[in-house]
Design an enzyme around this catalytic site. Structure first.
Site, PDB file in Angstrom:
ATOM      1  N   GLY A  33       0.930  -1.096  -0.029  1.00 21.76           N
ATOM      2  CA  GLY A  33       0.042  -0.131  -0.067  1.00 21.76           C
ATOM      3  C   GLY A  33       0.861   1.181  -0.167  1.00 21.76           C
ATOM      4  N   HIS A  39       4.982   2.399  -7.771  1.00 17.13           N
ATOM      5  CA  HIS A  39       3.895   1.447  -7.864  1.00 17.13           C
ATOM      6  C   HIS A  39       3.444   1.480  -9.027  1.00 17.13           C
ATOM      7  CE1 HIS A  39       4.636   1.581  -3.624  1.00 17.13           C
ATOM      8  NE2 HIS A  39       4.866   0.348  -3.494  1.00 17.13           N
ATOM      9  N   VAL A 178      11.864   4.688 -10.121  1.00 17.33           N
ATOM     10  CA  VAL A 178      11.190   6.057 -10.463  1.00 17.33           C
ATOM     11  C   VAL A 178      11.805   6.841  -9.458  1.00 17.33           C
ATOM     12  CG1 VAL A 178       9.000   7.177 -10.703  1.00 17.33           C
ATOM     13  CG2 VAL A 178       9.320   4.803 -11.593  1.00 17.33           C
TER      14      VAL A 178
END
Ligand code: PAF
Length: 293
Positions: A33, A39, A178
């Site tokens: 999460g 993600h 990233v």
């Protein structure tokens, strides 16, 4: 795009059995999460390469040590579901802890060797927790491909080896880190940083990039490279270096004649926040775009 939220293993299995009648490939992105752009890129890649993408949102208590940040780990399920939907996920698996670890649970996945390197030195049970939950999730989802960020390079190497050693039949795909505009690798833990710490945290990327230039110019002496990383991080008053190591990216052992890809990995505390980052280089390509990500 709609994403279907499922909490129970039984329901996920039933849904997947139904969907598999009409889809050829299932991609899987396991997460804890607190999703960010890193993600989203994994989910997007899976959605582009598979007919169906499952994302798990599960804060896995098993991979946190006693004095780590389990209790304060950021959580944002409603926003995470929006990220899943916007990135192309079909199913978000959000089990409560009791679903994956019912009372009496006592079976774990262990690995000799590479789990003791790098982060394993300060987090001795971490990879046992990661492998156990990833193994369970692989058994539940049975994905054709699973996507992991290269930012967690040791986790990627460990999961790749586990999938091979235990014949999971899932292809493990590593995806580039990233970064924020100033180079800081995206991490759910970046939210812990105060403004001063956030500015200081760029020292990890700066250290890797400086050493990376040296590697690209042909330097292969591991000590000289890691000393350069240590000096750059040491110059930042808010940073405390945990490790800087240059290793074979696949085995996490010292770089040798067999090494194809080299991993320059770093872990440091910025204030109270432990951050990791790395870069990978082709060993045989000094001076010519050796840096891979
Ligand atoms: O990288 C993570 O977020 C976790 O370690 C993982 C792979 C989801 C297992 O809990």
């Amino acid at each position: 795009m709609n994403v279907r939220k499922i909490e129970r293993i039984e329901d996920l299995r039933a849904e997947l059995a139904l969907r598999r009648r009409s889809v050829e490939s299932v991609g899987f992105v396991p997460t804890m999460g607190a999703l960010h752009a890193g993600h989203a890129s994994l989910i997007g890649r899976s959605a582009g390469e598979n007919d169906l993408t499952v994302v798990s949102l599960f804060l896995n208590p098993l991979q946190f040590g006693a004095n780590e940040d389990l209790d304060k780990y950021p959580s944002s399920e409603a926003e995470d579901l929006l990220v899943c939907a916007a990135s192309g996920a079909d199913i978000a698996f959000c089990p409560p802890p009791s679903e994956l670890y019912p009372g009496g649970f006592s079976t774990y996945v262990n690995m000799d060797g590479m789990t003791a390197a790098l982060c394993g030195k300060s987090r001795p049970d971490h990879f046992r927790g990661v492998m156990t939950v990833v193994g369970k999730l692989f058994n539940i989802v049975r994905p054709d491909r699973a996507y992991f960020g290269e930012k967690d390079a040791q986790q990627l190497a460990v999961v790749r080896k586990m999938a091979r050693d235990l014949n999971f039949g899932t292809e493990i795909i590593g995806c580039p880190t990233v970064r924020e505009a100033d180079g800081l690798a995206m991490s759910s833990r970046n939210v812990y940083l105060s403004p001063d710490e956030r500015a200081a945290a760029t020292c990890l990327y700066r250290a890797l990039a400086t050493a990376g230039k040296r590697i690209d110019r042909g330097e292969r002496d591991a000590q000289a490279i890691t000393d350069l990383v240590s000096r750059t991080i040491g110059a930042e008053p808010l940073a405390e270096l945990e490790y800087a190591e240059l290793l074979d990216a696949e085995t996490l052992e010292s770089v040798g004649a067999e090494t194809e890809s080299m991993l320059l990995a770093v872990a440091a505390r910025i204030g109270g926040t432990r951050l990791i980052d790395n870069m990978m280089f082709d060993r045989a390509k000094p001076g010519k775009n050796g840096q891979r990500s």
